[in-house]
Design an enzyme around this catalytic site. Sequence first.
Site, short mmCIF file in Angstrom:
data_model
loop_
_atom_site.label_atom_id
_atom_site.label_comp_id
_atom_site.label_asym_id
_atom_site.label_seq_id
_atom_site.Cartn_x
_atom_site.Cartn_y
_atom_site.Cartn_z
N LYS A 33 0.85 -1.19 0.00
CA LYS A 33 0.00 0.00 0.00
C LYS A 33 0.89 1.24 0.00
CE LYS A 33 -3.85 1.89 2.76
NZ LYS A 33 -4.63 1.70 4.01
N SER A 56 -9.60 1.72 3.09
CA SER A 56 -8.73 2.44 2.18
C SER A 56 -7.72 1.56 1.42
CB SER A 56 -7.98 3.52 2.95
OG SER A 56 -7.09 2.93 3.87
N SER A 93 -9.68 -0.53 7.31
CA SER A 93 -9.08 -0.34 5.98
C SER A 93 -8.40 -1.57 5.38
CB SER A 93 -8.08 0.81 6.01
OG SER A 93 -8.77 2.03 5.89
#
Lengths: 134, 480
Positions: free
Chosen positions: B73, B148, B172
């Site tokens: 990420k 996210s 997330s």
Amino acid sequence: MNVQIFECLKHSIIQNCLKIQNSKFLIMLSKEEVKKVADLARIEITDQEAEKYSKELSDILGFVEKLNEADTDKIGPIAPARLATQSVAGRHITGAKNATREDKIIEASNETKEGIIKNFPEKKDRFDKVKAVF
Amino acid sequence: MIKELHEKLVNQEITSEQLTSDYFGAIEKKDPKIEAYLNLNKEFALGKARAVDKKIKNGEEISLLAGIPCAVKDNMCLEGLPVTAGSKVLENYTAPYDATVIKKLKKEDAVFLGKTNLDEFAMGSSTENSAYQTTKNPRDPSRVPGGSSGGSAAAVAADMCAYALGSDTGGSIRQPASFCGVVGLKPTYGLVSRYGLIAMASSLDQIGPITKTVEDAAIVLTKIAGPDRNDATAVKSADTIYENCLTGEIKNLRIGVPKEYFAEGGLDSEVKNIIEESIKKCEKMGAEIVDVSLPNSDFALATYYIIMPSEVSSNLARFDGIRFGQSIGEEKSEENLVLKDIYFKSRAKYLGKEAKRRIMLGTYALSAGYYDQYYKKAQKVRSLIRKEFEETFRRVDLILGPTAPTLAFKIGEKTENPLEMYLSDIYTVTANIAGIPAISIPAGSARIEGKDLPVGLQLMGKWFDEETLLNCAYAIGKKL
């Protein structure tokens, strides 16, 4: 009437009154307040944005009002590890406490140092250049 | 999946270079549509892969993760490579050091394919808040992958990496894992170091794996867990080999099912049915299902929306156009600007809508006269929630429920109403608020508009008891 029961009743009546008061009390952040907050947060905003934030932030603040329904009279806040104790009041979230380590400087590599300098938006030699304060 | 790839590498049935090239091929083919990746490190990855191949040829022993391509990420620092956190403010930023998790994976000879998309600063539940692109759900590209860590979850689901790292502040990792039909683990707060993770809300953030299988999640966790002198909250010693705890035996395990999680109106019927079926399967495997009540969980989302923005407002103060990131000073050098103008104008121009909204909310909650009313009150409620879990975990070993109240929603469906978007995290935030570990695993899927949309099941465990959590997830995963 037993004193304890009376106290209990009084407490619940007060709590209920508070609940009613809170649900009626619409939280509204005015445009002026929004601008003050933006100033504290160091963000330039337009009049239009202030209006939009005023509605959005009021909505969210209205939602978090729910917290007033939680009875927290007998409990302390969650504490950061450095201040945590083992008592009910002020525990760290995982029960950790007093994380310590040797106060020793570990030099960063030259690549890291140069990398940090490269990221300066403006620089003079190896210094980060900033605008005048006034 | 990781173990199988490892065997193939060791037996020289495939090379890491071939495997890595294959993944880049898959990315080239699929990612123009999915948009999971923000940037790729082709040369860097292939170089590492060749080095691992050489080790294998020389008969050296290699780690389970060696030569296996993964995605990260884009809010974790990889030295010498860009890291944007999904924000314009870091568009020109190059990480000057490795995050601790990256350092640990480098030691295992992991191959990093690239960095994945996310909501700006990990603030969101759909990746629609990314300043760069909206990732599509591989199961149905008209829908969001969740967020996210939507880029990481989509990359794993679409076979564009073997596994990925995500971060979880309020769901997330788990909510996108649920939406994309993969496994997502949020470890106990303090099990994995956050050093080098671009901070959102420091008392809630935690890094964890997004994988195809529970076994893979255990393997990755074993390698990234452990204390770190650079993160005072990462204190748990790292001597557990989590993949060795997977017996698949859950007989007599006590699994709590909170009645509040199945209340009328809050939960999609498709999700509800699948979770209820899973509960029956657990019972058949010999687990004891216990009805529990978590009334204070009802306050978790409100608590979250005070604590998180408060910490955000403090953490994002560093993006001021002075030491790094985009600055208005460069483009307006001819104007007579003073220091304060740089702060106000740089933040106004380069921070996104949601980031600003949360900074404002947090600044308000922490401002003079409101601290006790909001932040302190929220931290007290947090104690209440923690206490409730402590008491419940005396009666049960794990808590089971849905990961998200809905299936993956349509792109654009919730962007206009922040509060509605926030409700997407209703079942996941509690674990962050309480600091406990939680995992989302695929439990089934519902057919909507001709597409099979996955449903995630969430298990929550005791502080630092990832063994029980992973083993139960493993057992359920095998049966479903």
